[in-house]
Write a protein that holds these residues in place. Structure first.
Motif, PDB file in Angstrom:
ATOM      1  N   ALA A 181       0.835  -1.206   0.000  1.00 19.59           N
ATOM      2  CA  ALA A 181       0.000   0.000   0.000  1.00 19.59           C
ATOM      3  C   ALA A 181       0.870   1.257   0.000  1.00 19.59           C
ATOM      4  N   THR A 182       2.060   1.147   0.605  1.00 23.45           N
ATOM      5  CA  THR A 182       2.914   2.332   0.697  1.00 23.45           C
ATOM      6  C   THR A 182       3.744   2.543  -0.560  1.00 23.45           C
ATOM      7  N   TYR A 183       4.384   1.463  -1.028  1.00 20.31           N
ATOM      8  CA  TYR A 183       5.362   1.645  -2.097  1.00 20.31           C
ATOM      9  C   TYR A 183       4.924   1.089  -3.456  1.00 20.31           C
ATOM     10  N   ALA A 184       3.761   0.452  -3.511  1.00 20.21           N
ATOM     11  CA  ALA A 184       3.301  -0.065  -4.799  1.00 20.21           C
ATOM     12  C   ALA A 184       1.882   0.400  -5.078  1.00 20.21           C
ATOM     13  N   ALA A 185       1.667   1.711  -4.865  1.00 20.44           N
ATOM     14  CA  ALA A 185       0.319   2.262  -5.038  1.00 20.44           C
ATOM     15  C   ALA A 185      -0.268   1.978  -6.423  1.00 20.44           C
ATOM     16  N   PRO A 186       0.503   2.101  -7.494  1.00 20.85           N
ATOM     17  CA  PRO A 186      -0.100   1.818  -8.813  1.00 20.85           C
ATOM     18  C   PRO A 186      -0.615   0.386  -8.920  1.00 20.85           C
ATOM     19  N   PHE A 187       0.138  -0.565  -8.339  1.00 19.25           N
ATOM     20  CA  PHE A 187      -0.296  -1.965  -8.353  1.00 19.25           C
ATOM     21  C   PHE A 187      -1.599  -2.125  -7.587  1.00 19.25           C
ATOM     22  N   MET A 188      -1.649  -1.510  -6.379  1.00 15.92           N
ATOM     23  CA  MET A 188      -2.843  -1.632  -5.546  1.00 15.92           C
ATOM     24  C   MET A 188      -4.038  -0.922  -6.177  1.00 15.92           C
ATOM     25  N   SER A 189      -3.782   0.001  -7.096  1.00 17.24           N
ATOM     26  CA  SER A 189      -4.880   0.767  -7.700  1.00 17.24           C
ATOM     27  C   SER A 189      -5.493   0.070  -8.913  1.00 17.24           C
ATOM     28  N   ILE A 190      -4.966  -1.099  -9.275  1.00 11.58           N
ATOM     29  CA  ILE A 190      -5.543  -1.819 -10.421  1.00 11.58           C
ATOM     30  C   ILE A 190      -6.965  -2.244 -10.087  1.00 11.58           C
ATOM     31  N   LYS A 191      -7.891  -1.872 -10.951  1.00 14.50           N
ATOM     32  CA  LYS A 191      -9.291  -2.190 -10.658  1.00 14.50           C
ATOM     33  C   LYS A 191      -9.616  -3.617 -11.064  1.00 14.50           C
ATOM     34  N   VAL A 192     -10.332  -4.303 -10.205  1.00 10.99           N
ATOM     35  CA  VAL A 192     -10.637  -5.702 -10.463  1.00 10.99           C
ATOM     36  C   VAL A 192     -12.116  -5.885 -10.784  1.00 10.99           C
ATOM     37  N   LEU A 193     -12.956  -5.391  -9.873  1.00  9.94           N
ATOM     38  CA  LEU A 193     -14.405  -5.524 -10.064  1.00  9.94           C
ATOM     39  C   LEU A 193     -15.007  -4.131  -9.992  1.00  9.94           C
ATOM     40  N   GLY A 194     -15.426  -3.588 -11.092  1.00 12.54           N
ATOM     41  CA  GLY A 194     -15.977  -2.226 -11.071  1.00 12.54           C
ATOM     42  C   GLY A 194     -14.948  -1.268 -10.495  1.00 12.54           C
ATOM     43  N   ASN A 195     -15.336  -0.588  -9.416  1.00 13.22           N
ATOM     44  CA  ASN A 195     -14.407   0.348  -8.787  1.00 13.22           C
ATOM     45  C   ASN A 195     -13.588  -0.290  -7.683  1.00 13.22           C
ATOM     46  N   ILE A 196     -13.803  -1.569  -7.435  1.00 17.40           N
ATOM     47  CA  ILE A 196     -13.095  -2.237  -6.349  1.00 17.40           C
ATOM     48  C   ILE A 196     -11.718  -2.652  -6.843  1.00 17.40           C
ATOM     49  N   ASN A 197     -10.681  -2.076  -6.234  1.00 14.27           N
ATOM     50  CA  ASN A 197      -9.333  -2.328  -6.732  1.00 14.27           C
ATOM     51  C   ASN A 197      -8.607  -3.378  -5.887  1.00 14.27           C
ATOM     52  N   LEU A 198      -7.398  -3.694  -6.310  1.00 12.20           N
ATOM     53  CA  LEU A 198      -6.614  -4.724  -5.634  1.00 12.20           C
ATOM     54  C   LEU A 198      -6.369  -4.382  -4.169  1.00 12.20           C
ATOM     55  N   GLY A 199      -6.107  -3.096  -3.873  1.00 13.41           N
ATOM     56  CA  GLY A 199      -5.841  -2.671  -2.499  1.00 13.41           C
ATOM     57  C   GLY A 199      -7.004  -3.008  -1.580  1.00 13.41           C
ATOM     58  N   LEU A 200      -8.209  -2.715  -2.065  1.00  8.10           N
ATOM     59  CA  LEU A 200      -9.397  -2.991  -1.272  1.00  8.10           C
ATOM     60  C   LEU A 200      -9.603  -4.497  -1.105  1.00  8.10           C
ATOM     61  N   LEU A 201      -9.400  -5.229  -2.212  1.00  7.83           N
ATOM     62  CA  LEU A 201      -9.577  -6.683  -2.156  1.00  7.83           C
ATOM     63  C   LEU A 201      -8.582  -7.324  -1.187  1.00  7.83           C
ATOM     64  N   LEU A 202      -7.293  -6.919  -1.305  1.00  8.59           N
ATOM     65  CA  LEU A 202      -6.286  -7.500  -0.413  1.00  8.59           C
ATOM     66  C   LEU A 202      -6.572  -7.100   1.025  1.00  8.59           C
ATOM     67  N   GLY A 203      -7.080  -5.883   1.231  1.00  9.86           N
ATOM     68  CA  GLY A 203      -7.457  -5.435   2.574  1.00  9.86           C
ATOM     69  C   GLY A 203      -8.552  -6.315   3.148  1.00  9.86           C
ATOM     70  N   LEU A 204      -9.561  -6.602   2.304  1.00 14.38           N
ATOM     71  CA  LEU A 204     -10.637  -7.475   2.779  1.00 14.38           C
ATOM     72  C   LEU A 204     -10.111  -8.893   3.009  1.00 14.38           C
ATOM     73  N   LEU A 205      -9.109  -9.289   2.206  1.00  9.63           N
ATOM     74  CA  LEU A 205      -8.485 -10.601   2.431  1.00  9.63           C
ATOM     75  C   LEU A 205      -7.801 -10.658   3.791  1.00  9.63           C
ATOM     76  N   GLN A 206      -7.292  -9.519   4.274  1.00  9.31           N
ATOM     77  CA  GLN A 206      -6.717  -9.477   5.621  1.00  9.31           C
ATOM     78  C   GLN A 206      -7.793  -9.826   6.655  1.00  9.31           C
ATOM     79  N   PHE A 207      -9.004  -9.335   6.415  1.00  5.19           N
ATOM     80  CA  PHE A 207     -10.119  -9.682   7.303  1.00  5.19           C
ATOM     81  C   PHE A 207     -10.357 -11.190   7.253  1.00  5.19           C
ATOM     82  N   VAL A 208     -10.422 -11.721   6.010  1.00  5.74           N
ATOM     83  CA  VAL A 208     -10.707 -13.148   5.840  1.00  5.74           C
ATOM     84  C   VAL A 208      -9.628 -13.991   6.517  1.00  5.74           C
ATOM     85  N   SER A 209      -8.358 -13.601   6.335  1.00 10.13           N
ATOM     86  CA  SER A 209      -7.284 -14.422   6.925  1.00 10.13           C
ATOM     87  C   SER A 209      -7.322 -14.339   8.443  1.00 10.13           C
TER      88      SER A 209
END
Lengths: 113, 549
Positions: free
Chosen positions: A53-81
Motif C-alpha cells: 500500500a505504501t510503495y506499490a500504489a499503482p499496483f494496488m490501484s488496479i481495478k478488479v471488479l468495477g471500482n473495487i481495486n486490488l488494495g481494497l480486495l487484499l485489505g478485505l483478504l486481511q479480514f478473511v485471513s
C-alpha cells in the motif's frame, strides 16, 4: 505469600520437577510450534500488505471488479485471513492443547489435595 | 450549504433537545442496570476490579468489543475513509489483525498468571516493587493518551450535535459526560462497567449495521456504485480516494509514517491495559480464548461496516461539507446518519456515539485506578501489607474520581484533534512500553527485572519524547484556509522528529532494550518461580481451582 499468587496454598509444589515432565514439555512444544510460526505468518502477510500500500500504489490501484481495486480486495483478504486463523487456532486448541493441559492440571491439583 | 452549516454551528436539521433526550434515556437505563447488577457485589477488590472473574466468554467478548470500538473506531475511521479514502482503511485492518497477537500470544497465558493488572504478571517472577511501579506508570500513561482521545471526541460531538459552539458550554457538557462516567465506575465497579460496555457494543454494532444496509440498499447493494459516487462527490481529487497514498503518499517521510502507524496499530492492542484487564473478568483461560474469538468476529464485522459508512459519507454527504462541519472528519458518520434517516437517526447515532465514549472512558478509568491502587498503593507504598482489605478498593475509588477529573480537563484541552490519530499514539505507547515486557515475561525464561525496567521505561520515554518533538505537537505548516496549524500548539516549532507516529523507532528499540538489559544484568530470576510461572501459564493451575469455591 505475595499478593500476585492466585492461590497461596500452591507455594509448596515442586514446579521445576513438573516443568521437566514429558507431558508438560509436549504441551509447551505443541503451543509454541503453533503460535510462533502462525504469528510470523500473519505479521508477515500484514507487513507485506502495508508495504504494498505504501510503495506499490499503482499496483494496488488496479481495478478488479468495477471500482473495487486490488488494495481494497487484499485489505478485505486481511479480514478473511484473520477470521480463518482465529477459527484454525480454536480448533487446534480444542483438540491438541486443552485435553493435555487439563490432564496435567488434574494431576498437579490431585496430588496436592 | 457549507455556509449555512458554519453559520448554525451545528448540523443542519439536528435537534439538540431530541439528541439530549435519547442520550439521557441511555444514561438513565444503563445507570439503572449498573445499580441493579451491583446489588450482589461485595466490597472486595476482586469484585471491584474484575467482577470476581464471573463473566462468561461470550459476555466478555461483547464487552471487549464495547471497550475496543471507541469513538476513534466509529467517528474517526469513518471520517478518515470519507476524507482520505483508502488510507483510512488501514486503521481498520491494523486494529483487527492486532487481535491475533492477543489471541495467540497473550490472552490465555495472561489469564493464568495474573489477578487484576499487568503488574501482577510481571511481579510473578521479578522483583515486585520496581516492576509494579514501572507497569503502573506505563498503564497510567497509555490510559491518559487514550482518555485524551476519547474526551477530545466528546468535545467535537458536543459542538456537532447539541449546537453548543462556545467553549464554555462545550466544557460544561464534557464535565457532565465525565461525571456520569465516574458514577458508573464508583457504583458498579467492573461489573457495572462491563454491562455498560455490553449494552453499548450491541447498540453501536446494530446502529452501524442498520446504516450500512441502508447505504447499500440505496445503491442497489452494489458497493462499487457507492465507490463511484464517492469519487464523483470528491471532485478533482475523487479518484485518489480509491487508491493508496492520498494522505500518506506525498513524500518518503509520509510513507514512512504510514509504515510506522501500521506497526503501532498491529502491535498496540495486546499491550492496551484496559483490554488486558478484561481477560481477568472471566474464570478460565478457555473462556479468555472464547472472549477473544467473539471479539474478533464482532470487531471485524464492525470494521466492514465502517468501510461502507466511510465511503457512503463521502458519497452522500461529500468531503467539502464534512470538512466544513464542526468536528471536521469526526462528523462524517453523524452527517451520514442525518442524510439517511433525518433528525431521528441522527439523534440515535449521536446518543450511540456518546455512549461509546462513556463506556470506553469508564473502562479506562477502572483500569487506571486498579493499577494505581493495586500496584502502586497496595504493593509499592504499603509493600503488600495492607491490614484492611477494603482500603485498596477505597483508594481505587478515590483514584477513579481523580482520573475522571483529569479526563475532563484533558478533554477540554484536546478538543478538536482527530481522534483516530490520537488513539494511534496511545497504541504506539502501548506497543512500545507494554508489549515487549509482556511477551518476554511469558516466553523468555531468562528475562529479568532489569530487562523489564529498561524496556518499559525506555519504550515509554522514547515514545513520549518522540511525540513531544514530532510535528503532532508543533511545527506543521499553517493551513491557509483556516489560518491554523494542524499541530496541537500554534505559533511555535520545536519539532525535530519527522514522523507523526513514533512506532517504527520506539517499538524495536523497546524490544532491544529489554534484551540488552536482561543480558547485561547479573540478575538471575528465581528458578522455581520461573518454572511455576511457566507451568501455571499453560495449565491454569491455581486459577481454575480458585474460582471453584
Amino acid at each position: 505469600m505475595s499478593t500476585t499468587d492466585p492461590s497461596p496454598a500452591a507455594g509448596t509444589r515442586d514446579w521445576q520437577a513438573i516443568e521437566v515432565e514429558p507431558d508438560f514439555q509436549e504441551l509447551r512444544r505443541r503451543l509454541r510450534s503453533f503460535v510462533f510460526p502462525v504469528t510470523g505468518l500473519f505479521l508477515g502477510w500484514y507487513v507485506l500488505y502495508v508495504l504494498l500500500a505504501t510503495y506499490a500504489a499503482p499496483f494496488m490501484s488496479i481495478k478488479v471488479l468495477g471500482n473495487i481495486n486490488l488494495g481494497l480486495l487484499l485489505g478485505l483478504l486481511q479480514f478473511v485471513s484473520t477470521f480463518a486463523i482465529t477459527a484454525w487456532y480454536v480448533k487446534f486448541a480444542d483438540r491438541r492443547l486443552d485435553p493435555l493441559s487439563s490432564k496435567i492440571r488434574q494431576e498437579i491439583q490431585g496430588v496436592d489435595k | 450549504m457549507i455556509t449555512t452549516v458554519l453559520a448554525q454551528g451545528g448540523v443542519e436539521g439536528s435537534d439538540p433537545i431530541l439528541n439530549i433526550t435519547i442520550f439521557g434515556l441511555f444514561v438513565v437505563i444503563t445507570l439503572g442496570i449498573v445499580i441493579y447488577v451491583s446489588r450482589r457485589a461485595t466490597s472486595s477488590a476482586s469484585d471491584f476490579y474484575t467482577a470476581g472473574g464471573g463473566f462468561s466468554g461470550p459476555q466478555n467478548g461483547v464487552a471487549i468489543s464495547g471497550d475496543y470500538l471507541s469513538a476513534a473506531s466509529f467517528l474517526g475511521i469513518a471520517g478518515a475513509i470519507a476524507l482520505n479514502g483508502y488510507d483510512g482503511f488501514l486503521y481498520s485492518i491494523g486494529f483487527l489483525v492486532a487481535w491475533l497477537v492477543a489471541l495467540l500470544l497473550v490472552a490465555e497465558l495472561l489469564r493464568n498468571t495474573g489477578k487484576y493488572t499487568m503488574g501482577d504478571v510481571l511481579a510473578f517472577r521479578m522483583r515486585h516493587r520496581p516492576v509494579r511501579a514501572a507497569a503502573a506508570t506505563s498503564t497510567l500513561a497509555v490510559s491518559f493518551f487514550y482518555l485524551l482521545a476519547q474526551m477530545a471526541g466528546a468535545g467535537g460531538l458536543v459542538a456537532l450535535l447539541l449546537n453548543i459552539t462556545d467553549g464554555f458550554g462545550q466544557s460544561v457538557v464534557i464535565a457532565i459526560v465525565g461525571a456520569v462516567m465516574i458514577a458508573y465506575v464508583l457504583i458498579g465497579g467492573m461489573r457495572g462497567t462491563t454491562w455498560v460496555q455490553i449494552i453499548k457494543a450491541v447498540l453501536l454494532i446494530a446502529g452501524a449495521g442498520v446504516m450500512t444496509i441502508w447505504v447499500l440498499a440505496l445503491y442497489g447493494f452494489n458497493f462499487s456504485a457507492v465507490l463511484a459516487d464517492a469519487v464523483r462527490a470528491g471532485g478533482e481529487t475523487g479518484e485518489a480516494l480509491l487508491n493508496p497514498g492520498k494522505q500518506y503518499g506525498a513524500t518518503a517521510i509520509t510513507q514512512l509514517d504510514f509504515l510506522s502507524l501500521g506497526l503501532a496499530l498491529v502491535l498496540g492492542t495486546a499491550g492496551l491495559p484496559h483490554i488486558l484487564m478484561r481477560f481477568y473478568t472471566v474464570p478460565t483461560a478457555k473462556e479468555a480464548r472464547r472472549s477473544v474469538v467473539w471479539a474478533i468476529w464482532l470487531i471485524g464485522l464492525f470494521y466492514v461496516f465502517t468501510l461502507v459508512l466511510g465511503y457512503g459519507a463521502g458519497a452522500m454527504v461529500g468531503p467539502d461539507e464534512i470538512r466544513a462541519a464542526p468536528g471536521g472528519a469526526n462528523s462524517a458518520a453523524p452527517l451520514l446518519a442525518y442524510e439517511l434517516g433525518g433528525t431521528v437517526l441522527l439523534g440515535i447515532i449521536a446518543a450511540v456515539a456518546f455512549a461509546t465514549i462513556l463506556a470506553v472512558v469508564a473502562g479506562l478509568t477502572i483500569t487506571a485506578s486498579a493499577s494505581f491502587a493495586h500496584d502502586i498503593y497496595a504493593n509499592v507504598i504499603k509493600k503488600g501489607e495492607l491490614t484492611d482489605p477494603d482500603e485498596e478498593v477505597k483508594i481505587a475509588r478515590i483514584t477513579a474520581i481523580v482520573i475522571g477529573v483529569v479526563a475532563i480537563a484533558g478533554g477540554i484541552l484536546a478538543n478538536g484533534q482527530n481522534i483516530a490519530f490520537l488513539v494511534a499514539l496511545a497504541f504506539a505507547v502501548a506497543a512500545s512500553a507494554n508489549l515487549p515486557t509482556i511477551l518476554y515475561s511469558l516466553f523468555w525464561k531468562r528475562f529479568n527485572t532489569t530487562g523489564a525496567l529498561w524496556s518499559i521505561y525506555g519504550g515509554l520515554g522514547t515514545t513520549v519524547l518522540l511525540i513531544v518533538f514530532s510535528p503532532v505537537v508543533s511545527g506543521k505548516p499553517v493551513n491557509p484556509a483556516t489560518g491554523k496549524s494542524a499541530s496541537m500548539l500554534q505559533g511555535v516549532d520545536f519539532s525535530w522528529f519527522p514522523l507523526d507516529n513514533p512506532g517504527i523507532v520506539s517499538i524495536p528499540l523497546s524490544f532491544l532494550l529489554g534484551y540488552i538489559g536482561t543480558v547485561l544484568s547479573k540478575d538471575v530470576p528465581n528458578a522455581d518461580k520461573v518454572a511455576e510461572m511457566s507451568v501455571r501459564s499453560l495449565t491454569g493451575v491455581g486459577v481454575e481451582k480458585s474460582v471453584a469455591h
